[in-house]
Design an enzyme around this catalytic site. Structure first.
Site, short mmCIF file in Angstrom:
data_model
loop_
_atom_site.label_atom_id
_atom_site.label_comp_id
_atom_site.label_asym_id
_atom_site.label_seq_id
_atom_site.Cartn_x
_atom_site.Cartn_y
_atom_site.Cartn_z
N LYS A 157 76.58 67.74 62.74
CA LYS A 157 77.95 68.20 62.46
C LYS A 157 78.97 67.06 62.62
CE LYS A 157 77.14 71.62 65.39
NZ LYS A 157 75.67 71.56 65.40
N ILE A 158 78.87 66.33 63.75
CA ILE A 158 79.87 65.29 64.02
C ILE A 158 79.65 64.08 63.10
CG2 ILE A 158 80.76 63.69 65.76
CD1 ILE A 158 80.03 65.87 67.87
N ASP A 177 68.56 59.47 60.69
CA ASP A 177 68.40 60.75 61.38
C ASP A 177 66.91 61.07 61.34
OD1 ASP A 177 70.55 63.43 61.81
OD2 ASP A 177 68.39 63.74 61.88
N CYS A 209 73.75 61.17 67.81
CA CYS A 209 72.52 61.94 68.02
C CYS A 209 72.53 62.44 69.46
CB CYS A 209 71.29 61.06 67.77
SG CYS A 209 71.32 59.54 68.71
N ARG A 238 76.43 60.31 74.09
CA ARG A 238 76.19 60.42 75.53
C ARG A 238 75.98 59.00 76.08
NH1 ARG A 238 78.19 64.64 75.43
NH2 ARG A 238 77.38 66.67 75.99
N ASP A 262 83.40 56.41 74.51
CA ASP A 262 84.01 57.63 75.05
C ASP A 262 83.12 58.22 76.14
OD1 ASP A 262 86.07 59.66 75.03
OD2 ASP A 262 84.61 61.00 74.09
N GLU A 267 79.10 58.05 84.06
CA GLU A 267 80.49 58.54 84.00
C GLU A 267 80.81 59.64 84.99
OE1 GLU A 267 80.42 59.93 79.85
OE2 GLU A 267 80.71 61.98 80.58
N HIS A 299 85.67 60.40 78.01
CA HIS A 299 85.02 61.58 77.42
C HIS A 299 86.06 62.58 76.89
CE1 HIS A 299 80.89 63.69 77.51
NE2 HIS A 299 81.63 64.25 76.56
P1 NAI Z 1 74.13 68.20 65.89
O1 NAI Z 1 72.99 68.91 66.55
O2 NAI Z 1 74.89 68.91 64.82
O3 NAI Z 1 73.57 66.83 65.25
C1 NAI Z 1 72.72 65.95 65.91
C2 NAI Z 1 71.92 65.18 64.85
O4 NAI Z 1 71.16 64.19 65.51
C3 NAI Z 1 70.96 66.07 64.07
O5 NAI Z 1 71.10 65.85 62.67
C4 NAI Z 1 69.59 65.61 64.56
O6 NAI Z 1 68.57 65.73 63.58
C5 NAI Z 1 69.88 64.17 64.90
N1 NAI Z 1 68.89 63.56 65.80
C6 NAI Z 1 68.14 64.15 66.76
N2 NAI Z 1 67.35 63.25 67.35
C7 NAI Z 1 67.62 62.06 66.74
C8 NAI Z 1 67.11 60.75 66.90
N3 NAI Z 1 66.16 60.47 67.79
N4 NAI Z 1 67.62 59.78 66.13
C9 NAI Z 1 68.57 60.04 65.20
N5 NAI Z 1 69.08 61.27 64.97
C10 NAI Z 1 68.60 62.26 65.75
O7 NAI Z 1 75.07 67.71 67.05
P2 NAI Z 1 76.61 67.32 66.97
O8 NAI Z 1 77.44 68.53 67.17
O9 NAI Z 1 76.85 66.47 65.78
O10 NAI Z 1 76.76 66.45 68.32
C11 NAI Z 1 76.07 65.22 68.50
C12 NAI Z 1 76.20 64.77 69.95
O11 NAI Z 1 77.56 64.44 70.22
C13 NAI Z 1 75.87 65.88 70.98
O12 NAI Z 1 74.49 65.93 71.26
C14 NAI Z 1 76.65 65.45 72.19
O13 NAI Z 1 75.85 64.67 73.01
C15 NAI Z 1 77.79 64.60 71.61
N6 NAI Z 1 79.11 65.21 71.82
C16 NAI Z 1 80.09 64.46 72.42
C17 NAI Z 1 81.36 64.99 72.61
C18 NAI Z 1 82.48 64.19 73.23
O14 NAI Z 1 83.48 64.79 73.66
N7 NAI Z 1 82.40 62.87 73.27
C19 NAI Z 1 81.64 66.39 72.27
C20 NAI Z 1 80.56 67.06 71.58
C21 NAI Z 1 79.34 66.48 71.39
#
Ligand code: NAI
Length: 350
Positions: A157-158, A177, A209, A238, A262, A267, A299
């Site tokens: 999504k992000i 990905d 990821c 993360r 971030d 942290e 963060h």
């Molecule tokens: P999402 O689940 O929609 O997308 C994650 C993507 O990473 C998926 O397409 C998945 O196939 C891929 N992925 C999984 N393992 C992988 C690997 N080994 N190598 C490459 N790609 C891989 O998650 P979303 O919503 O996009 O969030 C991503 C991350 O952002 C979260 O897991 C979270 O840790 C972080 N996050 C940080 C925030 C902040 O405030 N800084 C807030 C929200 C999320």
């Protein structure tokens, strides 16, 4: 509606209370907010509560889960997307776990873009110069992002929201990905490549990821050595995706031209708190803060009104769904990725 189920919220700040109190008008839960993180020292507070609500830096490991279980907690409701801080294997068949998978991917993607733009054009430095009456632009030179190559790791999504921003800037986007979506690649004009090619070609690399055993320290000495000289690294994912020591060495040698962080691997002791009147005993964080080409935010990627409001609503909806029985849309368990998980059948994971 109208339920007086009791929820204990850990690691809360005034803004959490504002948004949850507002959302709770539609749900009517009895909410108690505490400032402390959920961890080994505080898990006992959960006695008398059916639900605990945790956040990114709470430690929800085997020991904490066994205390929660003893306190008769039935549900851990995370008010975040990432769940690397929960021992899902320990929770399985003991306590249900739900999360907020996507509250505002725009918020995080826009923050990642803000880090890139600031680091490139050095607005974080220009701000201080002009306020000090220094109107010199020496040392503030950047590069046109248009025509450069960005590498996006994780196109969920992000990652996808960020890609549309980068496309808008006229950047070429390479993505990696583990589950590439070729149809999406075609639609958005990006290319999926192997990590080695992404490292070799990208001027800016942004991490989107999840943190897992596979991605832990994926940015390390070996991966940095494959990158372009002067590469910009952005991490809003993360902290432990990056081995900070390797990043520092990369910055010292000039291999890494800039870093926008971030998140940081240690942290939890610092982020979200005010240390301006004390000192930082984490020497690695302190060292990172000395680089002029490192921009650290605490963060705050998620921190928009829209995201907070969506987090509050989805969290309370998840909890309502739990007490209503039946399927939990946002449940997670350690078998969710496997075929055996009952969630695939629209049933609770256990
Ligand atoms: P999402 O689940 O929609 O997308 C994650 C993507 O990473 C998926 O397409 C998945 O196939 C891929 N992925 C999984 N393992 C992988 C690997 N080994 N190598 C490459 N790609 C891989 O998650 P979303 O919503 O996009 O969030 C991503 C991350 O952002 C979260 O897991 C979270 O840790 C972080 N996050 C940080 C925030 C902040 O405030 N800084 C807030 C929200 C999320």
């Amino acid at each position: 509606m109208g339920s007086k189920r009791k929820i204990l919220f850990f690691d809360t700040k005034p803004y959490d209370r504002d948004f949850f109190d507002k959302a709770n008008k539609d749900y009517g839960f009895e909410i108690k907010y505490v400032k402390s993180h959920l961890n080994h020292n505080t898990a006992e507070f959960s006695s008398g509560f059916e639900v605990v609500c945790g956040f990114v830096n709470d430690v929800i490991d085997k020991q904490v889960i066994s205390v929660l279980k003893r306190s008769k907690v039935q549900l851990i409701a995370l008010r975040c997307a990432g769940y690397n801080n929960v021992d899902l294997a320990a929770a399985y068949k003991n306590i249900y776990v739900v999360r907020v998978p996507g509250y505002s991917p725009y918020a995080v993607a826009e923050h990642a873009a803000a880090l890139m733009l600031s680091l490139n054009r050095k607005t974080h430095k220009a701000y201080y110069r002009t306020r000090d009456g220094n109107f010199s632009i020496n040392g503030l030179i950047g590069f046109d992002m248009h025509g450069r190559t960005a590498g996006v790791i994780g196109t969920g999504k992000i990652g996808r929201c960020l890609i549309s921003v980068l496309n808008g800037l006229g950047m070429n986007v390479l993505a990696y990905d583990t589950r590439p979506d070729e149809e999406y690649a075609k639609e958005s004009g990006i290319s999926y490549v192997e990590l080695s090619e992404l490292y070799r070609e990208a001027d800016i690399i942004s991490l989107h990821c999840p943190l897992s055993s596979e991605t832990h320290y994926m940015i390390n000495e070996a991966s940095i050595s494959q990158m372009k000289d002067g590469v910009m690294l952005i991490n809003t994912g993360r902290g432990k995706l990056i081995k900070t020591e390797a990043l520092i060495n990369g910055l010292k040698s000039g291999k890494v031209g800039a870093a926008g962080l971030d998140v940081y691997e240690e942290e939890s002791d610092y982020f979200f708190e005010d240390f301006s009147n004390s000192m930082i005993s984490d020497d690695i964080l302190a060292r990172l803060l000395t680089f002029p080409n490192v921009l650290i935010t605490s963060h705050q990627g998620f921190f928009t009104r829209e995201a907070l409001s969506s987090i509050a609503d989805t969290t309370l909806k998840n909890i309502t769904e739990y007490f209503n029985g039946g399927y939990l849309v946002n449940e997670i368990c350690y078998r969710c990725e496997e075929k055996q998980c009952r969630k695939k059948l629209n049933k609770r994971c256990f």
